[in-house]
Design an enzyme around this catalytic site. Sequence first.
Site, PDB file in Angstrom:
ATOM      1  N   ASP A 250      20.824 -15.608  57.444  1.00 38.64           N
ATOM      2  CA  ASP A 250      21.426 -15.691  58.777  1.00 38.64           C
ATOM      3  C   ASP A 250      22.926 -15.416  58.763  1.00 38.64           C
ATOM      4  O   ASP A 250      23.624 -15.793  59.709  1.00 38.64           O
ATOM      5  CB  ASP A 250      21.191 -17.095  59.369  1.00 38.64           C
ATOM      6  CG  ASP A 250      19.852 -17.212  60.088  1.00 38.64           C
ATOM      7  OD1 ASP A 250      19.307 -16.158  60.505  1.00 38.64           O
ATOM      8  OD2 ASP A 250      19.358 -18.345  60.228  1.00 38.64           O
ATOM      9  N   LYS A 253      24.974 -14.416  61.717  1.00 37.01           N
ATOM     10  CA  LYS A 253      25.312 -15.336  62.814  1.00 37.01           C
ATOM     11  C   LYS A 253      26.804 -15.643  62.862  1.00 37.01           C
ATOM     12  O   LYS A 253      27.285 -16.161  63.875  1.00 37.01           O
ATOM     13  CB  LYS A 253      24.515 -16.642  62.697  1.00 37.01           C
ATOM     14  CG  LYS A 253      23.059 -16.505  63.138  1.00 37.01           C
ATOM     15  CD  LYS A 253      22.358 -17.862  63.121  1.00 37.01           C
ATOM     16  CE  LYS A 253      20.881 -17.734  63.502  1.00 37.01           C
ATOM     17  NZ  LYS A 253      20.169 -19.024  63.357  1.00 37.01           N
ATOM     18  N   HIS A 278      21.996 -10.609  65.019  1.00 42.44           N
ATOM     19  CA  HIS A 278      22.433 -11.210  63.746  1.00 42.44           C
ATOM     20  C   HIS A 278      21.709 -10.574  62.554  1.00 42.44           C
ATOM     21  O   HIS A 278      22.207 -10.610  61.440  1.00 42.44           O
ATOM     22  CB  HIS A 278      22.290 -12.737  63.756  1.00 42.44           C
ATOM     23  CG  HIS A 278      20.909 -13.260  63.518  1.00 42.44           C
ATOM     24  ND1 HIS A 278      19.963 -13.380  64.499  1.00 42.44           N
ATOM     25  CD2 HIS A 278      20.298 -13.713  62.394  1.00 42.44           C
ATOM     26  CE1 HIS A 278      18.850 -13.886  63.994  1.00 42.44           C
ATOM     27  NE2 HIS A 278      19.024 -14.098  62.712  1.00 42.44           N
ATOM     28  N   HIS A 305      13.214 -11.415  60.779  1.00 43.68           N
ATOM     29  CA  HIS A 305      12.574 -11.690  62.074  1.00 43.68           C
ATOM     30  C   HIS A 305      11.545 -10.633  62.465  1.00 43.68           C
ATOM     31  O   HIS A 305      11.091 -10.598  63.604  1.00 43.68           O
ATOM     32  CB  HIS A 305      13.624 -11.855  63.184  1.00 43.68           C
ATOM     33  CG  HIS A 305      14.391 -13.141  63.070  1.00 43.68           C
ATOM     34  ND1 HIS A 305      13.801 -14.377  63.200  1.00 43.68           N
ATOM     35  CD2 HIS A 305      15.704 -13.377  62.818  1.00 43.68           C
ATOM     36  CE1 HIS A 305      14.725 -15.329  63.031  1.00 43.68           C
ATOM     37  NE2 HIS A 305      15.889 -14.744  62.792  1.00 43.68           N
TER      38      HIS A 305
HETATM   39  P1  C2E Z   1      16.313 -20.621  63.946  1.00 40.19           P
HETATM   40  O1  C2E Z   1      16.573 -21.875  64.733  1.00 40.19           O
HETATM   41  O2  C2E Z   1      16.636 -20.689  62.475  1.00 40.19           O
HETATM   42  O3  C2E Z   1      14.805 -20.242  64.137  1.00 40.19           O
HETATM   43  C1  C2E Z   1      14.188 -19.285  63.330  1.00 40.19           C
HETATM   44  C2  C2E Z   1      12.849 -18.887  63.871  1.00 40.19           C
HETATM   45  O4  C2E Z   1      11.964 -19.997  63.885  1.00 40.19           O
HETATM   46  C3  C2E Z   1      12.868 -18.399  65.315  1.00 40.19           C
HETATM   47  O5  C2E Z   1      13.245 -17.026  65.391  1.00 40.19           O
HETATM   48  C4  C2E Z   1      11.409 -18.581  65.701  1.00 40.19           C
HETATM   49  O6  C2E Z   1      10.591 -17.561  65.153  1.00 40.19           O
HETATM   50  C5  C2E Z   1      11.062 -19.871  65.006  1.00 40.19           C
HETATM   51  N1  C2E Z   1      11.210 -21.013  65.939  1.00 40.19           N
HETATM   52  C6  C2E Z   1      12.287 -21.810  66.077  1.00 40.19           C
HETATM   53  N2  C2E Z   1      12.063 -22.746  67.008  1.00 40.19           N
HETATM   54  C7  C2E Z   1      10.824 -22.509  67.505  1.00 40.19           C
HETATM   55  C8  C2E Z   1      10.005 -23.132  68.496  1.00 40.19           C
HETATM   56  O7  C2E Z   1      10.411 -24.114  69.145  1.00 40.19           O
HETATM   57  N3  C2E Z   1       8.773 -22.621  68.705  1.00 40.19           N
HETATM   58  C9  C2E Z   1       8.305 -21.549  68.015  1.00 40.19           C
HETATM   59  N4  C2E Z   1       7.049 -21.074  68.233  1.00 40.19           N
HETATM   60  N5  C2E Z   1       9.045 -20.913  67.060  1.00 40.19           N
HETATM   61  C10 C2E Z   1      10.282 -21.406  66.817  1.00 40.19           C
HETATM   62  P2  C2E Z   1      13.823 -16.484  66.780  1.00 40.19           P
HETATM   63  O8  C2E Z   1      12.998 -16.973  67.915  1.00 40.19           O
HETATM   64  O9  C2E Z   1      13.931 -15.008  66.624  1.00 40.19           O
HETATM   65  O10 C2E Z   1      15.253 -17.129  66.904  1.00 40.19           O
HETATM   66  C11 C2E Z   1      16.304 -16.742  66.047  1.00 40.19           C
HETATM   67  C12 C2E Z   1      17.439 -17.688  66.171  1.00 40.19           C
HETATM   68  O11 C2E Z   1      17.909 -17.664  67.529  1.00 40.19           O
HETATM   69  C13 C2E Z   1      17.100 -19.144  65.911  1.00 40.19           C
HETATM   70  O12 C2E Z   1      17.148 -19.404  64.545  1.00 40.19           O
HETATM   71  C14 C2E Z   1      18.183 -19.861  66.706  1.00 40.19           C
HETATM   72  O13 C2E Z   1      19.424 -19.826  65.994  1.00 40.19           O
HETATM   73  C15 C2E Z   1      18.359 -18.947  67.909  1.00 40.19           C
HETATM   74  N6  C2E Z   1      17.554 -19.419  69.056  1.00 40.19           N
HETATM   75  C16 C2E Z   1      16.312 -19.022  69.362  1.00 40.19           C
HETATM   76  N7  C2E Z   1      15.907 -19.605  70.534  1.00 40.19           N
HETATM   77  C17 C2E Z   1      16.925 -20.397  70.931  1.00 40.19           C
HETATM   78  C18 C2E Z   1      17.133 -21.268  72.073  1.00 40.19           C
HETATM   79  O14 C2E Z   1      16.290 -21.431  72.936  1.00 40.19           O
HETATM   80  N8  C2E Z   1      18.335 -21.916  72.157  1.00 40.19           N
HETATM   81  C19 C2E Z   1      19.309 -21.760  71.211  1.00 40.19           C
HETATM   82  N9  C2E Z   1      20.447 -22.428  71.357  1.00 40.19           N
HETATM   83  N10 C2E Z   1      19.151 -20.941  70.123  1.00 40.19           N
HETATM   84  C20 C2E Z   1      17.981 -20.270  70.000  1.00 40.19           C
HETATM   85 FE    FE Z   2      17.634 -15.517  61.650  1.00 42.71          FE
HETATM   86 FE    FE Z   3      17.282 -19.133  59.981  1.00 37.05          FE
END
Ligand code: C2E
Ligand code: FE
Ligand code: FE
Length: 410
Positions: A250, A253, A278, A305
Amino acid sequence: MIREDPRRLKELIELSAHIAEVKDLDEVMERILGTARDFTDCDAGSIYIKQGDHLLFSYAQNDTLSSRLKSGEKLIYTTFKVPVDNNSIAGYVASSGKTLNLTDVYHLPPELPFSFDKSYDESANYRTKSMLTVPLMTINKRVVGVLQLINRLDTGCQVTAFETELEPYVNFFATNAAGALAQAQLTRTILLRMIKMAELRDPKETGNHVNRVAGYSVEIFETWAKKKGMAQKDIDSSRDVLRMAAMLHDVGKVAISDLILKKPGRLDDEEFAMMKTHTVLGARLFRDSQSGFEEAASEVALNHHEKWDGSGYPGHVDVLTGEALPGKSGDDGSPLPKKGEEISLYGRIVALADVYDALSSSRSYKKAWSEEKVLGIIEEGRGAHFDPAIVDAFMECLPTLRSIMKRYSG
Ligand code: C2E
Ligand code: FE
Ligand code: FE
Ligand code: SIN
Ligand code: SIN
């Protein structure tokens, strides 16, 4: 007699040039010691790396001890430190910058300030006799370590002394080796600083996230690779590369605004589009890959991703521009998706490790989920989000993953 043979020198120069191309620290040490031992026909050897005012015993080879092992077993040696001073052979060579050629370390000339420490020999049941110790000194006269060659063998495989005539050759070689070693250390230092920087960006959760994702990734890789019948030697040489790359997954980021990165609620479409960059931004940091470490880091940042079924991001993009690669755009110009084995292995592994960790932890935008629920989602994602073979490996090593989670919790 000694090789005053010009072909021998040419060979040495070629080997030195080859070593300069190898960039990973462990690989550099393996090459340096292997090449120097071949050249001098010796049974064993070690490399010490200088760290401040100490030498760290960092790498060893020993044919006699290796031949006593069962096949598949590796030579185990413990690392230890010695001060750069006159109380040990390696310390003396590092502090004086001089080559030391000893005929029998058990019978040292009395005027020498150090004695030989026999404890290693005694525990390993080995007899160290002749020893050629040279400083690994760059052309700028900086000592980066010490190369120790042990027990030169004659044509009848008896231990003999290192001829004085060998010394200039080994010194020439050591200068080149020192340059390669310094370069590899620099690469590793820079990567470790980048990891620190990625952690500092979000001190509340990222530090442990980075360590856990790296730990899970290495474990999943090892389980996967063993099932594939990969040689232990190749697994071992990939571990550090993957660990470092996974820690940097990451790193892109650092370029994302805090408003988005630390937003307490869900991201809107525009914010999420920003967040998705990112991957490419991280990969771009390593685009002039100089080493296996950097190449792997770039690959992981770009691919972590992507999804097995082609529904992930960023797809077939040019890392430099973020636009579709030539011939890889759809009708609307957007990049074609990557799927299946188009996604690099390390990317597929880190993708699962990352989601496993994200779901199991609390985030600024979500609570931690129960393991049962997390495993349910991963099982559901088999063949859709995740490579089925990676899910299998994951399930197999789950007990170890749990202990990694405990170790890096909070
Ligand atoms: P991260 O928090 O390290 O999450 C990595 C991946 O874990 C996410 O990639 C997603 O595939 C999965 N993941 C995380 N939380 C959930 C969840 O509640 N449900 C499901 N089904 N999968 C989950 P993704 O979606 O491509 O997100 C990449 C990054 O974007 C995340 O890294 C986080 O830093 C940010 N992000 C994503 N959604 C949100 C959000 O709603 N709010 C905020 N503040 N950040 C978000
Ligand atoms: Fe990531
Ligand atoms: Fe991550
Ligand atoms: C290293 O390989 O020396 C640093 C990365 C790690 O294993 O934590
Ligand atoms: C390796 O498997 O050791 C090399 C990984 C890479 O550079 O992609």
